[in-house]
Design a protein around this motif. Structure first.
Motif, PDB file in Angstrom:
ATOM      1  N   HIS A 129      26.998  31.552   2.761  1.00  0.00           N
ATOM      2  CA  HIS A 129      26.488  31.337   1.805  1.00  0.00           C
ATOM      3  C   HIS A 129      26.672  30.181   1.146  1.00  0.00           C
ATOM      4  N   CYS A 130      26.057  29.076   1.260  1.00  0.00           N
ATOM      5  CA  CYS A 130      26.555  27.590   1.012  1.00  0.00           C
ATOM      6  C   CYS A 130      25.726  27.499  -0.192  1.00  0.00           C
ATOM      7  N   ILE A 131      26.279  27.668  -1.405  1.00  0.00           N
ATOM      8  CA  ILE A 131      25.357  27.569  -2.691  1.00  0.00           C
ATOM      9  C   ILE A 131      25.007  26.181  -3.052  1.00  0.00           C
ATOM     10  N   SER A 132      23.613  26.333  -3.239  1.00  0.00           N
ATOM     11  CA  SER A 132      22.843  25.010  -3.655  1.00  0.00           C
ATOM     12  C   SER A 132      22.544  25.033  -4.914  1.00  0.00           C
ATOM     13  N   SER A 133      22.367  26.152  -5.736  1.00  0.00           N
ATOM     14  CA  SER A 133      21.818  26.418  -6.967  1.00  0.00           C
ATOM     15  C   SER A 133      22.525  27.627  -7.613  1.00  0.00           C
ATOM     16  N   LEU A 134      22.716  27.499  -8.793  1.00  0.00           N
ATOM     17  CA  LEU A 134      23.141  28.913  -9.630  1.00  0.00           C
ATOM     18  C   LEU A 134      22.458  29.051 -10.881  1.00  0.00           C
ATOM     19  N   GLY A 136      18.681  29.587   2.362  1.00  0.00           N
ATOM     20  CA  GLY A 136      17.602  30.148   1.872  1.00  0.00           C
ATOM     21  C   GLY A 136      17.521  31.809   1.280  1.00  0.00           C
ATOM     22  N   GLN A 137      18.755  32.180   1.248  1.00  0.00           N
ATOM     23  CA  GLN A 137      18.982  33.390   0.732  1.00  0.00           C
ATOM     24  C   GLN A 137      19.349  33.525  -0.770  1.00  0.00           C
ATOM     25  N   ILE A 138      19.304  34.421  -1.503  1.00  0.00           N
ATOM     26  CA  ILE A 138      19.754  34.368  -2.963  1.00  0.00           C
ATOM     27  C   ILE A 138      20.667  35.645  -3.081  1.00  0.00           C
ATOM     28  N   CYS A 139      21.839  35.404  -3.665  1.00  0.00           N
ATOM     29  CA  CYS A 139      22.852  36.460  -3.899  1.00  0.00           C
ATOM     30  C   CYS A 139      22.728  36.828  -5.360  1.00  0.00           C
ATOM     31  N   ILE A 140      22.949  38.044  -5.524  1.00  0.00           N
ATOM     32  CA  ILE A 140      23.050  38.355  -6.888  1.00  0.00           C
ATOM     33  C   ILE A 140      24.248  39.140  -6.957  1.00  0.00           C
ATOM     34  N   TRP A 141      25.210  38.502  -8.234  1.00  0.00           N
ATOM     35  CA  TRP A 141      26.351  38.984  -8.736  1.00  0.00           C
ATOM     36  C   TRP A 141      26.824  39.573  -9.786  1.00  0.00           C
ATOM     37  N   ASP A 142      27.147  40.705  -9.883  1.00  0.00           N
ATOM     38  CA  ASP A 142      27.577  41.338 -11.299  1.00  0.00           C
ATOM     39  C   ASP A 142      28.826  40.861 -11.764  1.00  0.00           C
ATOM     40  N   MET A 143      28.694  40.524 -13.195  1.00  0.00           N
ATOM     41  CA  MET A 143      29.737  40.203 -13.895  1.00  0.00           C
ATOM     42  C   MET A 143      29.878  41.265 -14.898  1.00  0.00           C
ATOM     43  N   ARG A 153      26.478  41.787  -5.383  1.00  0.00           N
ATOM     44  CA  ARG A 153      25.793  43.120  -5.250  1.00  0.00           C
ATOM     45  C   ARG A 153      24.869  43.173  -4.264  1.00  0.00           C
ATOM     46  N   ALA A 154      23.790  42.097  -4.161  1.00  0.00           N
ATOM     47  CA  ALA A 154      22.696  42.193  -3.170  1.00  0.00           C
ATOM     48  C   ALA A 154      22.411  40.764  -2.908  1.00  0.00           C
ATOM     49  N   MET A 155      21.770  40.739  -1.616  1.00  0.00           N
ATOM     50  CA  MET A 155      21.351  39.561  -1.210  1.00  0.00           C
ATOM     51  C   MET A 155      19.587  39.737  -0.792  1.00  0.00           C
ATOM     52  N   LEU A 156      18.971  38.764  -1.437  1.00  0.00           N
ATOM     53  CA  LEU A 156      17.437  38.549  -1.326  1.00  0.00           C
ATOM     54  C   LEU A 156      17.046  37.711  -0.066  1.00  0.00           C
ATOM     55  N   PHE A 157      16.179  38.153   0.806  1.00  0.00           N
ATOM     56  CA  PHE A 157      15.534  37.321   1.668  1.00  0.00           C
ATOM     57  C   PHE A 157      14.133  37.164   1.484  1.00  0.00           C
ATOM     58  N   GLY A 158      14.039  36.070   1.936  1.00  0.00           N
ATOM     59  CA  GLY A 158      12.427  35.886   1.977  1.00  0.00           C
ATOM     60  C   GLY A 158      11.986  34.103   1.897  1.00  0.00           C
ATOM     61  N   HIS A 159      12.931  33.473   1.283  1.00  0.00           N
ATOM     62  CA  HIS A 159      12.563  32.014   1.621  1.00  0.00           C
ATOM     63  C   HIS A 159      13.248  31.588   3.012  1.00  0.00           C
ATOM     64  N   THR A 160      12.431  30.446   3.474  1.00  0.00           N
ATOM     65  CA  THR A 160      12.486  30.058   4.714  1.00  0.00           C
ATOM     66  C   THR A 160      13.450  28.737   4.750  1.00  0.00           C
ATOM     67  N   ALA A 161      13.661  28.234   3.488  1.00  0.00           N
ATOM     68  CA  ALA A 161      14.534  26.866   3.611  1.00  0.00           C
ATOM     69  C   ALA A 161      15.251  27.046   2.317  1.00  0.00           C
ATOM     70  N   GLY A 201       4.940  40.787   0.662  1.00  0.00           N
ATOM     71  CA  GLY A 201       4.968  39.573   1.693  1.00  0.00           C
ATOM     72  C   GLY A 201       6.201  39.586   2.532  1.00  0.00           C
ATOM     73  N   GLY A 202       6.831  40.676   2.726  1.00  0.00           N
ATOM     74  CA  GLY A 202       8.032  40.543   3.848  1.00  0.00           C
ATOM     75  C   GLY A 202       9.430  40.256   3.169  1.00  0.00           C
ATOM     76  N   HIS A 203       9.243  40.215   1.682  1.00  0.00           N
ATOM     77  CA  HIS A 203      10.550  39.644   1.091  1.00  0.00           C
ATOM     78  C   HIS A 203      11.444  40.951   1.117  1.00  0.00           C
ATOM     79  N   MET A 204      12.635  40.785   1.101  1.00  0.00           N
ATOM     80  CA  MET A 204      13.471  41.945   1.196  1.00  0.00           C
ATOM     81  C   MET A 204      14.668  41.761   0.356  1.00  0.00           C
ATOM     82  N   SER A 205      15.248  42.602  -0.081  1.00  0.00           N
ATOM     83  CA  SER A 205      16.471  42.774  -0.776  1.00  0.00           C
ATOM     84  C   SER A 205      17.563  43.620  -0.058  1.00  0.00           C
ATOM     85  N   LEU A 206      18.522  43.296   0.209  1.00  0.00           N
ATOM     86  CA  LEU A 206      19.412  44.026   0.970  1.00  0.00           C
ATOM     87  C   LEU A 206      20.796  44.209   0.167  1.00  0.00           C
TER      88      LEU A 206
END
Lengths: 242, 825
Positions: free
Chosen positions: B20-25, B41-48, B57-65, B634-639
C-alpha cells in the motif's frame, strides 16, 4: 563458500548498478526527453513550401491542438520526476528505482498515446471546442475544421455544413463520436440541425513528430531495461527485500 | 459474477499485508476515519479513535490505476461519502461506512485534484465537486451522480491546472471563479505553520527506506475532539500522525514534535493473533522456517473445485479449494494441521507438479489454465497445459502430463499483460504493456507476426477477437469461485472466495433431485407416503413405502456407525477421510454449503443453537472473525482487512466495559461491522437454511459428505444397536430429519428476526434483490400446493398489506415478515 562468494559479488554488482548505472540511464533518458520536449516548442529550420506552411500552422496552433499540449505536459512531468533524482541522490533500493521508472513510463506512455490516438469527438463537441473558437475573424457558420495528430501526421479536416430545414422530411439521426465524420453525418447545435455535405481531409507528415515518437519508444525501452536489470538481482536473491 | 445475483466474498489475506504505497490521503471531518489511496489503485479505510489510535479496517477495490486524489463528497456526517479519482480517469463515489461503491464514471483524462463545494440555491442544497487535472479546464461535477455539469475554461492560453483553492467570500459567489483560475495554492495562515512542522518532521522520524516521497497533509477537526493533525502516509503503507499543540502560528515551537501515533499495514497484520490465514498455509509453512512459502500465482478450476497454486520456489500445488479453505477458516478435527508442516497426504494436500523450473511462477501471472476438459479439438499435447509467464517476459506452456515445458516464447521486451489463444488455429496472442502484440504458433513456438506501436485500441480489438474464439468453458456450477488477487505484482497472492448464494441453492436442489431415492426428500413426503400406504393405496405408493423402509434401515445402520465413539473408529475414519480427500472424492456442493453456512452463522448469539449447529448439523466454528467483503456496482468491491477485529474489539470493550477475546466476539463481530454486509449475510443464511431444511441429508456430518456412497459394513458390530449412548432421536430417520429441519428452522428464524429491523433501515435496491432471491427460494421450497395454501391463508390480510407496501422501500420487510410467518405456521 562459492555461494557466499557469489552473493557478495552480486551485492557489489547491485550497488554499482544503483550508484552508477542508474544515474547513467537517467542522464540518457533526460537528454532524450529534453530533446523531445524541445521539439514541441522550437521551429526546426530548413522547411520548404507545404511543410513550412504546415509547420507554421503547428507553431501558431500548437498550444491549441490539445494533443500536442498534453504530450508536452506529460513529457515535462516525466522530466520533473527525473530531475528530482540527480547524481547527488543515492538510490538505496531497487524498488525505489522501479517506482521511479513506473512513474516515468506512465507519463511517457500517456504522451505517446496522446499522439497516436486522436480523440474521437461528436460534431457538436467539435463545434464548441477551442479549435473553432481561436479563429479571428471567426469561421463562417457553414464550415467546421478539426486539427489532430495521428502518429506522425498532422491531419486537417474541413467539414462543409448544410443547415437542415426544420420541417424536413428526412429523418434526423445524430451521429456519434468519431475521429473523422463522413458526408451525411447529422448533428444538432443550438436548436438548429446540420448535415455534413462535404468532407475535405489533408494530411501531412511532420518529421519532428515522427522523431518524437521514436524518442518516446527509445525512452520506454530504456526504462524497461533498467527495471529488468534490477529484477535480475531480485530473482537471484530469492525475494529478499533488496 | 453478475451484479444481479447475491455473491458474497470471503478473503484469505495471508500473512503478508498488501502493498500500500500511499499516494493520497484524507481525514474525514469527524476525525474518526482516515482514507488512503495507493499507487496500485486500492483505497484503505483506517479507523481512528479519539486517542489517535489507528487500525486499518477495509480495503476498497475497483480502480485500475494509481489513486490521484481523494475528497469528501457529502456535507453531513451521517452520510459519509468520499470520491476518489485515478490516473486512468476513473472517478468513484464510495460510502465510507460499508465500503459500497455508489456511483462510478470514467473520463478520458485524469483528475489530480478534487474539492467539495456546497452552496444553496433557494432552499435547495447543492453539492458539487470541482476537479482539475490533466486538462486545461476546471470540471464542475455533480456530487451524487458524478455527471459533468459544466466546465470553466480560461480564454487566455489555457493549460493544465495544477492546483486550486476555493475562497469562501461573504460578498458574492462570483469571487469563487476568480480564485479558481489563478493557478496558485492559496493556503493562508496555515502555511507558515506547516513549514515549521515539515522541517522538524524530517529530522526525527524517517528511519526506514522509502521508495517514493511520502504524502503529508494537514487537517483540523471542526467538531469534538478539536485535534489539529498532520498526517503522513508513505510508500511502506505506514500512516503517521502528529497532533499539533495550540500555539500561535507565528510563534515557533520550542521542541521537536513527537509522533502521536504510527502504524503500517504490515505491523497491523503482524500484531494479529492468530495470524491472518493464507489459502494453503498448512502446506506452505515448512517446519524449519516461520514464514510460509509465498504463492505467486494461482488459478481455480471450477469444474473440479481445485485450486492450482504456483509458489515462489517454482513448485505448483493442486489443492481442493473448499477443503483448504475449511482448514484455514474453521475449527475442527483438522485443527491440528493448521499451520503445520506440510506432509503430503494430509488434509488438503496437493500434488506437486512442476518442481524445478524456477522461472515459472516468479513474479509472473499465471493467466489461465488451458482447459482440462476442452470442448474444442485441441492438439493432444496442448490439451493438458498450464500457461505461465516468467519475470523475463517469456511465456511458457507447461505440460501437466509430460511434466515439461513444451513451448517457450521469449522475445517480448515489455511485461506481458494479456495472453489469449485460438485453440482451433493453434495460435497464441500475447499483448505487452507497451501496446505491442505478438502472435505465436503454439506447436512450434514460431513467432508469426509482431506489431509495434499499435494503439491500445488495436490491441483491444485483436484480443477481443480472440476472446470470442477462446472462451472454451462454461460451467454450470459456479457456486464457489476462488479468485487470486494481488494489489501489487510483487505481492504474494491473496485469495477471495466468491459464494454465489443462488448457485449454491440451485446446485443443492439439483443434486437432491438426482439422488437415487427421491422419495426420501423430506419428512413431509415420508409421512405422506406412509399415509398413502396406510390407506392401502396404489401399488406405486406401496413400492415407495417399501423403498423408504429399506433406506430407513440402511440409514439407521449408517447412523449407528457414525455414533460409534471408539478411538479406533475415529482414527480410521479420519484416515479414510484424508485419503479420500487427497483422491478428491468428496461432495463439492455439500462442502461448499458447509463452509458457507459455518462462515455466515451468527455464532455466539444463541448458545443452545450454536451447540446444535456444531453437534448435529456438523457446522464448524470459525477460528476468529472472518474477513468478508461486499460487491457493489460495476464490480467494485470492499474487502475487510483481518485487522478490522481490532477496532471492533475496542468498540465492544467500550460498550461492555471489559476486555473481550477474539473468540468471544465470534459471530457478533461480523454482524455489526456494516449494515449492507449484514443484510446480505442474513439473507444468504436464511435462504440457504431454507434450502437445507428441505433436503434429505441436510447435515454436514456423516457419510454422504463423501462421494463414495456405500461403505462396507464393519465386520463384527453392525447389527447390534449401540447401547445407551445413542440418543432416542436417532431411532428413526424421519424424526432425525425433522430435528434437523427444526434446527435449520431455528437458524432461519434467527436470521429473519435479526434481519427484519435491518431491512427497515436499509431499504435499498440491493436489499430488495436479495429479498427477492430469498422469496424465490422459499417459493421453490413450499412448492405449488404450499403456495396455494399460503395464498389461501393470507388472502384476508393481503389487500391491506399491498396498500402499505406501495412504496418500494418496504417490500423487503414484508417479504421477510411473510417468510417468517410462513415458517412459524
Amino acid at each position: 563458500y562459492i555461494h557466499r562468494c557469489q552473493a557478495s559479488h552480486s551485492e557489489e554488482e547491485f550497488n554499482w548498478l544503483l550508484k552508477e548505472e542508474v544515474h547513467a540511464v537517467l542522464k540518457q533518458l533526460q537528454d532524450i526527453l529534453k530533446e523531445a520536449s524541445r521539439r514541441f516548442s522550437i521551429p526546426t529550420p530548413g522547411l520548404e513550401n507545404l511543410e513550412g506552411f504546415i509547420h507554421l500552422i503547428i507553431l501558431t496552433l500548437s498550444p491549441s491542438v490539445p494533443q500536442i499540449q498534453d504530450a508536452r505536459n506529460h513529457v515535462n512531468q516525466a522530466l520533473q520526476l527525473l530531475s528530482g533524482r540527480d547524481e547527488s541522490y543515492h538510490f538505496k533500493t531497487g524498488a525505489e528505482v522501479n517506482k521511479l521508472m513506473d512513474a516515468v513510463m506512465l507519463q511517457l506512455t500517456r504522451a505517446r498515446n496522446r499522439l497516436t490516438t486522436p480523440a474521437a469527438m461528436t460534431l457538436p463537441e467539435l463545434a464548441t471546442s477551442g479549435l473553432m473558437k481561436m479563429f479571428t475573424p471567426p469561421m463562417p457558420g457553414d464550415v467546421m475544421v478539426n486539427f489532430y495528430i495521428n502518429l506522425s501526421k498532422l491531419c486537417l479536416t474541413v467539414y462543409q455544413l448544410h443547415a437542415m430545414q426544420p420541417n424536413t422530411t428526412k429523418n434526423f439521426r445524430p451521429s456519434g463520436s468519431s475521429v473523422l465524420h463522413n458526408p451525411g453525418a447529422m448533428f444538432e447545435l443550438n436548436n438548429a440541425k446540420f448535415e455534413v455535405s462535404q468532407v475535405h481531409k489533408v494530411e501531412c507528415v511532420v518529421p519532428w513528430l515522427n522523431n518524437t515518437l521514436i524518442f518516446f519508444t527509445i525512452s520506454l525501452q530504456l526504462c524497461q531495461q533498467l527495471k529488468d536489470k534490477i529484477s535480475v538481482f531480485s530473482s537471484f536473491w530469492n525475494y529478499r527485500p533488496f | 459474477m453478475s451484479g444481479n445475483s447475491l455473491v458474497l466474498p470471503i478473503v484469505l489475506w495471508g500473512r503478508t499485508a498488501p502493498t500500500h504505497c500511499i499516494s493520497s490521503l484524507l481525514v474525514m471531518d469527524d476525525l474518526t476515519t482516515i482514507i488512503t489511496g495507493c499507487h496500485d489503485g486500492q483505497i484503505c479505510i483506517w479507523d481512528m479513535t479519539s486517542d489517535l489510535e489507528i487500525s486499518p479496517r477495509a480495503m476498497l477495490f475497483g480502480h485500475t490505476a494509481s489513486i490521484t486524489c481523494l475528497s469528501k463528497a457529502s456535507p453531513c456526517s451521517d452520510k459519509q461519502y468520499i470520491v476518489s479519482a485515478s490516473e486512468s480517469g476513473e472517478m468513484c463515489l464510495w460510502d465510507v461506512n460499508d465500503g459500497r461503491c455508489i456511483e462510478f464514471t470514467k473520463l478520458a483524462c485524469a483528475h489530480t485534484g478534487i474539492q467539495f463545494y456546497q452552496f444553496t440555491v433557494g432552499t435547495q442544497r447543492e453539492c458539487r465537486l470541482l476537479c482539475n487535472g490533466h486538462y486545461p479546464e476546471i470540471l464542475v461535477v455533480d456530487a451524487t451522480s458524478l455527471e459533468v455539469l459544466y466546465s470553466l475554461v480560461s480564454k487566455i492560453s489555457p493549460d493544465w491546472i495544477s492546483s486550486m483553492s476555493i475562497i469562501h467570500s461573504h460578498r458574492t459567489q462570483g469571487s469563487l471563479l476568480h480564485a479558481l483560475l489563478c493557478n496558485t495554492v492559496l493556503c493562508y495562515t496555515i502555511l507558515p505553520y506547516i513549514m515549521l512542522c515539515y522541517t522538524m518532521l524530517y529530522n526525527t522520524t524517517i528511519y526506514y527506506l522509502l521508495i517514493c516521497p511520502p504524502v503529508t497533509r494537514f487537517f483540523y477537526g471542526r467538531r469534538e475532539p478539536f485535534h489539529k493533525l498532520l498526517v503522513q502516509g508513505d510508500s511502506a503503507g505506514r500512516l503517521s500522525l502528529w497532533s499539533i499543540p495550540d500555539t500561535s502560528p507565528l510563534q515557533p515551537l520550542s521542541t521537536a514534535l513527537q509522533v502521536s501515533s504510527t502504524i503500517s499495514l504490515q505491523e497491523a497484520f503482524d500484531k494479529l493473533a492468530p495470524l491472518s490465514a493464507g489459502i494453503i498455509d498448512q502446506l506452505s509453512v515448512t517446519p524449519g522456517s516461520e514464514e510460509p512459502i509465498k504463492v505467486t500465482a494461482s488459478v481455480y478450476i471450477p469444474s473440479q473445485g481445485r485450486l492450482v497454486c504456483g509458489r515462489e520456489d517454482g513448485s505448483i500445488i493442486l489443492v481442493p479449494a473448499t477443503q483448504t479453505a475449511i482448514v484455514q477458516l474453521l475449527q475442527g478435527e483438522h485443527m491440528l494441521r493448521r499451520g503445520e508442516g506440510g506432509g503430503s497426504g494430509e488434509c488438503g494436500s496437493g500434488e506437486s507438479v512442476g518442481q524445478g523450473r524456477d522461472r515459472v511462477a516468479e513474479g509472473g501471472v499465471m493467466s489461465q489454465a488451458l482447459s482440462l476438459a476442452p470442448l474444442w479439438a485441441l492438439q493432444n499435447r496442448v490439451q493438458h497445459c498450464v500457461c505461465s509467464v516468467a519475470s523475463d517476459h517469456s511465456v511458457g506452456l507447461l505440460s501437466l502430463r509430460e511434466r515439461k515445458c513444451i513451448m517457450l516464447a521469449s522475445r517480448h521486451l515489455f511485461p506481458i499483460q494479456v495472453i489469449k489463444w485460438r485453440p482451433c488455429d493453434d495460435y497464441l496472442v500475447v499483448g505487452c504493456s507497451d501496446g505491442s502484440v505478438y502472435v505465436w504458433q503454439m506447436d512450434t513456438a514460431n513467432s508469426l507476426s509482431y506489431t509495434d506501436l499499435s494503439p491500445s485500441v488495436l490491441q483491444d480489438t485483436i484480443l477481443r477477437l480472440c476472446v470470442s474464439q477462446g472462451n472454451l468453458q462454461k460451467y454450470s456450477n459456479n457456486s464457489l469461485v476462488v479468485q487470486a488477487m494481488k494489489t501489487n505484482l510483487t505481492d504474494p497472492d491473496m485469495h477471495v472466495l466468491f459464494f454465489d448464494v443462488e448457485s449454491v441453492i440451485i446446485q443443492l436442489l439439483t443434486e437432491e433431485a438426482q439422488r437415487p431415492n427421491p422419495t426420501l426428500v423430506s419428512p413431509e413426503t415420508l409421512q405422506k407416503a406412509q399415509g398413502a400406504a396406510d390407506k392401502g393405496g396404489s401399488f406405486l405408493a406401496n413400492k415407495i413405502f417399501k423403498q423408504v423402509k429399506e433406506t430407513m434401515k440402511e440409514t439407521i445402520k449408517e447412523h449407528l456407525l457414525d455414533e460409534d465413539e471408539e478411538e479406533e473408529e475415529e482414527m480410521r475414519r479420519r484416515e479414510e477421510k484424508s485419503k479420500s480427500l487427497s483422491l478428491l472424492e468428496y461432495n463439492l456442493t455439500m462442502d461448499t454449503a458447509k463452509l458457507f453456512m459455518s462462515c455466515l452463522h451468527a455464532w455466539g448469539l444463541n448458545g443452545p443453537l450454536d451447540e446444535v449447529c456444531l453437534s448435529r448439523l456438523g457446522m464448524l466454528k470459525p477460528h476468529c472473525p472472518i474477513s468478508f467483503g461486499l460487491i457493489s456496482r460495476g464490480g467494485h468491491m470492499s474487502l475487510m482487512l483481518p485487522t478490522f477485529k481490532e477496532s471492533l474489539l475496542r468498540q465492544m470493550a467500550l460498550a461492555t466495559g471489559r476486555k473481550l477475546s477474539l473468540s468471544e466476539i465470534g459471530g457478533k463481530g461480523t454482524y455489526g461491522v456494516s449494515r449492507a454486509v449484514t443484510t446480505q449475510h442474513l439473507l444468504s443464511v436464511i435462504s440457504l437454511a431454507n434450502t437445507l431444511m428441505g433436503m434429505t441429508n441436510a447435515t454436514f456430518v456423516g457419510e454422504h459428505m463423501k462421494k463414495a456412497p456405500v461403505r462396507p459394513p464393519r465386520p463384527g458390530t453392525p447389527e447390534t444397536p449401540k447401547k445407551s449412548a445413542a440418543p432416542p432421536q436417532v431411532s428413526s430417520p424421519a424424526v432425525q430429519g425433522q430435528i434437523k429441519q427444526g434446527n435449520y428452522k431455528r437458524i432461519f428464524s434467527l436470521g429473519a428476526v435479526l434481519g427484519e429491523p435491518l431491512m427497515y433501515r436499509a431499504g435499498s435496491k440491493r436489499c430488495e434483490e436479495a429479498a427477492q432471491a430469498l422469496l424465490l427460494a422459499e417459493l421453490r421450497r413450499i412448492g405449488q400446493s404450499g403456495r396455494k395454501d399460503t395464498i389461501d391463508l393470507w388472502a384476508p390480510y393481503l389487500p391491506q398489506y399491498v396498500d402499505q407496501v406501495s412504496s418500494r422501500k418496504s417490500t423487503p420487510c414484508v417479504c421477510v415478515s411473510f417468510l417468517r410467518l410462513s415458517t412459524v405456521f
